[in-house]
Design an enzyme around this catalytic site. Structure first.
Site, PDB file in Angstrom:
ATOM      1  N   ASP A  58       0.888  -1.163   0.000  1.00 15.28           N
ATOM      2  CA  ASP A  58       0.000   0.000   0.000  1.00 15.28           C
ATOM      3  C   ASP A  58       0.925   1.212   0.000  1.00 15.28           C
ATOM      4  OD1 ASP A  58      -1.533   2.211   0.570  1.00 15.28           O
ATOM      5  OD2 ASP A  58      -2.771   1.208   2.075  1.00 15.28           O
ATOM      6  N   SER A 136      -0.742  14.064 -14.237  1.00 15.52           N
ATOM      7  CA  SER A 136      -1.947  14.033 -15.074  1.00 15.52           C
ATOM      8  C   SER A 136      -2.088  15.380 -15.770  1.00 15.52           C
ATOM      9  CB  SER A 136      -3.174  13.784 -14.183  1.00 15.52           C
ATOM     10  OG  SER A 136      -4.360  14.076 -14.896  1.00 15.52           O
ATOM     11  N   TYR A 149      -7.627  15.210  -6.234  1.00 14.45           N
ATOM     12  CA  TYR A 149      -6.779  14.565  -7.247  1.00 14.45           C
ATOM     13  C   TYR A 149      -5.942  15.623  -7.979  1.00 14.45           C
ATOM     14  CZ  TYR A 149      -5.854  11.545 -11.358  1.00 14.45           C
ATOM     15  OH  TYR A 149      -5.270  10.811 -12.364  1.00 14.45           O
ATOM     16  N   LYS A 153      -1.939  15.835  -7.985  1.00 12.80           N
ATOM     17  CA  LYS A 153      -1.170  15.726  -9.235  1.00 12.80           C
ATOM     18  C   LYS A 153      -0.338  16.988  -9.481  1.00 12.80           C
ATOM     19  CE  LYS A 153      -2.330  11.579 -10.652  1.00 12.80           C
ATOM     20  NZ  LYS A 153      -1.369  10.495 -10.394  1.00 12.80           N
TER      21      LYS A 153
HETATM   22  N1  LIG Z   1      -6.184   6.494 -16.921  1.00 10.90           N
HETATM   23  C1  LIG Z   1      -5.996   7.774 -17.137  1.00 10.90           C
HETATM   24  O1  LIG Z   1      -6.618   8.365 -18.018  1.00 10.90           O
HETATM   25  C2  LIG Z   1      -5.034   8.554 -16.308  1.00 10.90           C
HETATM   26  C3  LIG Z   1      -4.807   9.899 -16.660  1.00 10.90           C
HETATM   27  C4  LIG Z   1      -3.915  10.642 -15.924  1.00 10.90           C
HETATM   28  C5  LIG Z   1      -3.221  10.071 -14.870  1.00 10.90           C
HETATM   29  N2  LIG Z   1      -3.459   8.770 -14.542  1.00 10.90           N
HETATM   30  C6  LIG Z   1      -2.703   8.223 -13.415  1.00 10.90           C
HETATM   31  O2  LIG Z   1      -2.080   7.013 -13.801  1.00 10.90           O
HETATM   32  C7  LIG Z   1      -1.968   6.141 -12.687  1.00 10.90           C
HETATM   33  C8  LIG Z   1      -2.599   4.795 -13.022  1.00 10.90           C
HETATM   34  O3  LIG Z   1      -3.969   5.011 -13.335  1.00 10.90           O
HETATM   35  P1  LIG Z   1      -4.885   3.903 -14.029  1.00 10.90           P
HETATM   36  O4  LIG Z   1      -5.759   4.608 -14.972  1.00 10.90           O
HETATM   37  O5  LIG Z   1      -4.052   2.774 -14.500  1.00 10.90           O
HETATM   38  O6  LIG Z   1      -5.769   3.467 -12.777  1.00 10.90           O
HETATM   39  P2  LIG Z   1      -6.374   2.048 -12.383  1.00 10.90           P
HETATM   40  O7  LIG Z   1      -7.424   2.345 -11.388  1.00 10.90           O
HETATM   41  O8  LIG Z   1      -6.718   1.277 -13.595  1.00 10.90           O
HETATM   42  O9  LIG Z   1      -5.138   1.293 -11.678  1.00 10.90           O
HETATM   43  C9  LIG Z   1      -4.586   1.804 -10.498  1.00 10.90           C
HETATM   44  C10 LIG Z   1      -3.801   0.710  -9.805  1.00 10.90           C
HETATM   45  O10 LIG Z   1      -3.275   1.268  -8.585  1.00 10.90           O
HETATM   46  C11 LIG Z   1      -3.551   0.356  -7.531  1.00 10.90           C
HETATM   47  N3  LIG Z   1      -3.645   1.080  -6.253  1.00 10.90           N
HETATM   48  C12 LIG Z   1      -4.638   1.893  -5.831  1.00 10.90           C
HETATM   49  N4  LIG Z   1      -4.392   2.332  -4.592  1.00 10.90           N
HETATM   50  C13 LIG Z   1      -3.197   1.793  -4.233  1.00 10.90           C
HETATM   51  C14 LIG Z   1      -2.396   1.870  -3.069  1.00 10.90           C
HETATM   52  N5  LIG Z   1      -2.784   2.590  -1.989  1.00 10.90           N
HETATM   53  N6  LIG Z   1      -1.230   1.190  -3.027  1.00 10.90           N
HETATM   54  C15 LIG Z   1      -0.841   0.444  -4.095  1.00 10.90           C
HETATM   55  N7  LIG Z   1      -1.551   0.329  -5.212  1.00 10.90           N
HETATM   56  C16 LIG Z   1      -2.711   0.996  -5.288  1.00 10.90           C
HETATM   57  C17 LIG Z   1      -4.870  -0.318  -7.912  1.00 10.90           C
HETATM   58  O11 LIG Z   1      -5.057  -1.541  -7.211  1.00 10.90           O
HETATM   59  C18 LIG Z   1      -4.674  -0.486  -9.417  1.00 10.90           C
HETATM   60  O12 LIG Z   1      -4.018  -1.700  -9.720  1.00 10.90           O
HETATM   61  C19 LIG Z   1      -2.647   6.859 -11.517  1.00 10.90           C
HETATM   62  O13 LIG Z   1      -1.673   7.567 -10.766  1.00 10.90           O
HETATM   63  C20 LIG Z   1      -3.554   7.842 -12.222  1.00 10.90           C
HETATM   64  O14 LIG Z   1      -3.877   8.944 -11.409  1.00 10.90           O
HETATM   65  C21 LIG Z   1      -4.351   7.995 -15.230  1.00 10.90           C
END
Ligand SMILES: NC(=O)c1ccc[n+]([C@@H]2O[C@H](COP(=O)([O-])OP(=O)(O)OC[C@H]3O[C@@H](n4cnc5c(N)ncnc54)[C@H](O)[C@@H]3O)[C@@H](O)[C@H]2O)c1
Length: 255
Positions: A58, A136, A149, A153
């Site tokens: 975590d 992001s 968020y 970010k």
């Molecule tokens: N998908 C997008 O469009 C997007 C855009 C900008 C930024 N992001 C960033 O990219 C990263 C990944 O996003 P995603 O879209 O793959 O999200 P997602 O929800 O698909 O995956 C997130 C992963 O993080 C894990 N997680 C959550 N809380 C946790 C914790 N406390 N400790 C360890 N693991 C934890 C979850 O179990 C999951 O496997 C994030 O930081 C998100 O903010 C995503």
């Protein structure tokens, strides 16, 4: 030869979405990947499929960071790349965000990135390395429904530059950069679309046209940038914010 042959890489939040794509891409290019997540079933399945190491972590727990680093150093003796990727998205604005939501969001994104960067700098300062922080596009523009968020970010964006400045000033061969994805096709964005537009977007092939219409990127689009920053090809890229959004934030009038 792979583009990151032999490098020891940590990817947090690697059980699905962007982190999974990063882990797969890096492993395919020769990295020795250590994946972490709280979703152990998914994380272990991906790790097994790509020959990576998996640890429960975590990222909002400081002690867990020390356990992870101790594991990496005792097993591999080095750390070359850290991808601070794990994240959550709480949908709430300035009027509705609770203190609990605020604190949890900052803990998962910002506290974790602080601990990760601090321990990575200590581990990398002699040999060098690359720290990649997942920010992001919301760090670059307003976002009504993602108050905590956006704050987290934005903090990651600034922390990245502070870490890069520190390493450069001290002559450490460590690069630290942030990536700013636009909307990418993952579970996090599916939840956001359902909330904001009532659109239910699954992984099914027949949803491909809708994904294109919405202008969603694929996790591989981000993993390719992660791979570049992890590799020595990016040796002159430091303290930068790499926007990967197909122009969504920069092209005036683009939908
Ligand atoms: N998908 C997008 O469009 C997007 C855009 C900008 C930024 N992001 C960033 O990219 C990263 C990944 O996003 P995603 O879209 O793959 O999200 P997602 O929800 O698909 O995956 C997130 C992963 O993080 C894990 N997680 C959550 N809380 C946790 C914790 N406390 N400790 C360890 N693991 C934890 C979850 O179990 C999951 O496997 C994030 O930081 C998100 O903010 C995503």
């Amino acid at each position: 030869m792979g583009r990151v042959d032999g490098k020891v890489v940590i990817v947090t939040g690697a059980a699905q979405g962007l982190g999974e794509a990063d882990a797969r891409r890096l492993a395919a290019e020769g990295a020795r990947v250590v994946m972490t997540d709280v979703d152990d079933a998914r994380g272990q399945a991906v790790a097994q499929a790509i020959g990576a190491d998996y640890l429960h972590q975590d990222v909002s727990d400081e002690a867990g960071w020390h356990t992870l680093m101790a594991h990496v150093m005792s097993r591999y003796g080095q750390l070359d790349v850290l991808v601070n990727n794990a994240g959550i998205a709480v949908i709430a604005n300035i009027e509705t965000t609770t203190t609990e939501q605020w604190r949890r969001t900052l803990a998962v994104h910002l506290d974790s990135t602080f601990w990760g960067c601090q321990l990575a700098v200590r581990a990398m300062k002699e040999r060098g390395g690359s720290i990649i922080n997942m920010s992001s596009v919301v760090a670059l523009q307003g976002s009504s429904e993602y108050l905590a968020y956006a704050a987290a970010k934005g903090g990651i964006r600034s922390m990245t530059k502070a870490v890069a400045a520190h390493c450069r000033a001290n002559g450490y061969p460590i690069r630290c950069n942030s990536i700013h994805p636009g909307s990418i096709n993952t579970a996090m964005v599916h939840a956001a679309l359902e909330h904001s537009a009532g659109i239910k977007l699954g992984e099914a092939e027949d949803q491909e046209a809708l994904r294109l219409q919405l202008g969603l990127g694929e996790p591989l689009d981000i993993a390719n940038m992660v791979l570049f920053l992890a590799s020595d090809e990016a040796k002159h890229v430091n303290g930068a914010e790499l926007v990967v959004d197909n122009g969504a934030t920069s092209i005036f009038g683009m939908r």
